[in-house]
Design a protein around this motif. Structure first.
Motif, short mmCIF file in Angstrom:
data_model
loop_
_atom_site.label_atom_id
_atom_site.label_comp_id
_atom_site.label_asym_id
_atom_site.label_seq_id
_atom_site.Cartn_x
_atom_site.Cartn_y
_atom_site.Cartn_z
N VAL A 49 -2.64 -46.77 -4.95
CA VAL A 49 -3.82 -46.60 -4.80
C VAL A 49 -4.63 -48.16 -5.22
CG1 VAL A 49 -6.25 -45.76 -5.42
CG2 VAL A 49 -4.29 -44.40 -5.44
N THR A 50 -4.22 -48.98 -6.35
CA THR A 50 -4.63 -50.14 -6.68
C THR A 50 -4.41 -51.15 -5.70
OG1 THR A 50 -4.42 -49.76 -9.14
CG2 THR A 50 -4.66 -52.13 -8.47
N LEU A 51 -3.16 -51.20 -5.24
CA LEU A 51 -2.72 -51.99 -4.24
C LEU A 51 -3.55 -51.70 -2.74
CD1 LEU A 51 1.06 -52.25 -4.69
CD2 LEU A 51 -0.44 -53.97 -5.22
N ALA A 52 -3.66 -50.61 -2.46
CA ALA A 52 -4.51 -50.46 -1.15
C ALA A 52 -6.02 -50.82 -1.32
CB ALA A 52 -4.44 -49.04 -0.81
N GLY A 81 -4.80 -39.48 -0.74
CA GLY A 81 -3.51 -38.72 -1.19
C GLY A 81 -2.49 -39.18 -0.03
N VAL A 82 -2.92 -39.05 0.93
CA VAL A 82 -2.11 -39.36 2.05
C VAL A 82 -1.34 -40.80 2.28
CG1 VAL A 82 -1.48 -39.57 4.54
CG2 VAL A 82 -2.62 -37.42 3.60
N SER A 83 -2.48 -41.53 1.75
CA SER A 83 -2.13 -43.18 1.93
C SER A 83 -1.23 -43.52 0.78
CB SER A 83 -3.47 -43.89 1.69
OG SER A 83 -4.40 -43.48 2.61
N VAL A 84 -1.32 -42.58 -0.39
CA VAL A 84 -0.73 -42.97 -1.72
C VAL A 84 0.76 -42.50 -1.40
CG1 VAL A 84 -0.04 -42.20 -3.96
CG2 VAL A 84 -2.33 -42.68 -3.27
#
Length: 480
Positions: free
Chosen positions: A455-458, A385-388
């Motif tokens: 999320v997909t890109l990460a 979630g933090v990454s998003v």
């Protein structure tokens, strides 16, 4: 014991070229479904750019400028709703058919749609199709490595999920169209136009796109609360996400059996809807350009309509430029949050916001783990979630700086349109429509980042998840 048989290698004379391509695609999808998703979305955008560039697509009969065709294709496939041209008059009936088909593909998800077609043709789902569909419906599955089977949609349930996606999309859009059709007839719209406009509006509502088939937009229906309420219903159903629809279709009368994902999505969505409407009432009730001339009932309804549409719907009965600066900022926040996971809406998603708040509450209470509805939420969900949020905020910040530098427009308007592009919302203050080609390309890239998903890109950037067999010495930095 050897059988004397070995599988033909790719490119060998014993393997046909089409089998070699199939083997390559199988390996590529198994290795990283997320990268395959990016490739498919990008390919579709290029195809639709070519189609929108054809003279048969434009009302003038001329080739559309590249930046207009590319921006329109990106907005259609990403179900955003932003436009650099007048969508109702610039395109021919052929162009509008392209728009209608494109938003259906983008709204349902390219991979999910491909899996549905494969299921219909072969009557079964292979491993490749299941991986593709599971990645599209559950972003956590796009990471290489083991994934807990306690997710909202298990790999073994993908077939049922795909059937739910197809049936729910068909039924919801059909019902919305049937509800809109008689209202258009009562408003004096011809039968032929009423049929087409009903189907068009229903698709734009369920896919959370917001395009209008008529040049006046929603102006003819600004006081038709049946029409506007039906659009709100379509946007809401499209924004809660297919996993939620799947769960509700199986156990509507058994809320105790709903997963934490479903409960968090519905609860957070309703809270944001009510909170957004209340905020708009407070901020706009005295604004003569928006709600100041309305009575109490009309103000409440229009506030709920605006709150619903700023979450990703894209329809509007007012000019966004007429909103107070405070309301624009609230709209920015609602658009950035967006709708539910695996839905036609964009943004960072409501469950991401809920997880962040749950983490803050757990930290404030001194609890070691996040909990919701009697369940413990693992820490890796918080990291995701933090990454998003960080990825989304970085995307918005960089795009805003670039568009500001190119257009020299005011910050509040540029920020509004950039967030609208990232969240695939479609509301605009006019920056997108007046954007020079360079700014149009920046906004198009922002739409792609928002629709494909942070999320997909990460996941696509991470080739694999490595496991460390040792731990380094621990040391705490000062935070806050």
């Amino acid at each position: 014991m050897s059988t004397g048989y070995s599988k033909p290698r790719i490119g060998s004379p014993a393997m046909p070229w089409y089998s070699a391509i199939g083997e390559f695609v199988d390996g590529f999808v198994r290795k990283s479904p997320s990268r395959f998703a990016i490739l498919v979305f990008a390919s579709l955008v290029l195809v639709f750019t070519l189609l929108f560039s054809l003279p048969i697509s434009t009302s003038s009969g001329q080739i559309a400028p590249l930046h207009d065709a590319f921006f329109t294709a990106m907005s259609v496939i990403c179900v955003t709703g932003l436009a650099t041209v007048d969508m109702a008059t610039y395109w021919t009936p052929f162009g509008h058919v392209l728009i209608y088909v494109g938003v259906q593909i983008g709204g349902l998800g390219v991979l999910t749609l491909a899996s549905i077609l494969g299921l219909v043709i072969s009557r079964r789902l292979g491993l490749r199709a299941k991986l593709m569909a599971a990645s599209d419906s559950n972003p956590s599955r796009m990471h290489v490595g083991p994934v807990s089977e306690s997710q909202a949609v298990r790999l073994g349930e993908v077939g049922n999920l795909l059937a739910t996606v197809a049936i729910s999309a068909l039924v919801i859009e059909a019902v919305i169209a049937l509800l809109l059709f008689p209202r258009m007839l009562l408003d004096g719209v011809g039968v032929g136009d009423a049929v087409w406009h009903s189907l068009y509006y229903s698709a734009m509502a369920f896919t959370n796109t917001g395009f209008s088939p008529n040049a006046e937009g929603l102006a003819p229906f600004a006081n038709d609360y049946w029409f506007l309420g039906t659009l709100m219903l379509g946007v809401f159903l499209g924004a809660i996400g297919f996993p939620v629809i799947y769960t509700l279709s199986r156990g509507l009368k058994s809320p105790r059996k709903w997963s934490v994902h479903v409960k968090l999505t519905l609860l957070t969505t309703l809270l944001l809807l009510v909170a957004g409407a209340a905020t708009f009432i407070i901020l706009e009730y005295a604004n003569p350009k928006t709600f100041g001339h309305l009575n109490v009932g009309d103000t409440i309804f229009q506030s709920f309509f605006l709150s619903n549409m700023t979450r990703s719907g894209g329809f509007s009965t007012i000019d966004m430029n007429d909103l107070n600066g405070s309301s624009l900022l609230v709209s920015d926040m609602l658009m950035f949050i967006g709708g539910g996971s695996a839905s036609t809406a964009g943004g960072i998603k409501v469950t991401t916001l809920a997880v962040l708040f749950l983490a803050a509450f757990a930290e404030a209470r001194g609890r070691p783990a996040m909990e919701a509805f009697g369940r413990r939420i693992p820490g890796d969900v918080l990291r995701l979630g933090v990454s998003v949020v960080l990825w989304g905020a970085t995307t918005v910040a960089v795009s805003t700086i670039l568009v500001l530098q190119i257009t020299k427009d005011p910050l509040d308007k540029v920020l509004f349109d950039v967030i609208s592009a990232f969240a695939t919302c479609g509301l605009s203050t006019g920056v997108a429509a007046d954007a020079p080609p360079a700014a149009a390309y920046v906004l198009a890239a922002t739409m792609f980042m928002g629709r494909v998903g942070t999320v997909t890109l990460a996941a696509a950037l991470a080739a694999s998840q490595s496991r460390m067999l040792y731990k380094r010495p621990e040391e705490r930095p000062i935070v806050g």
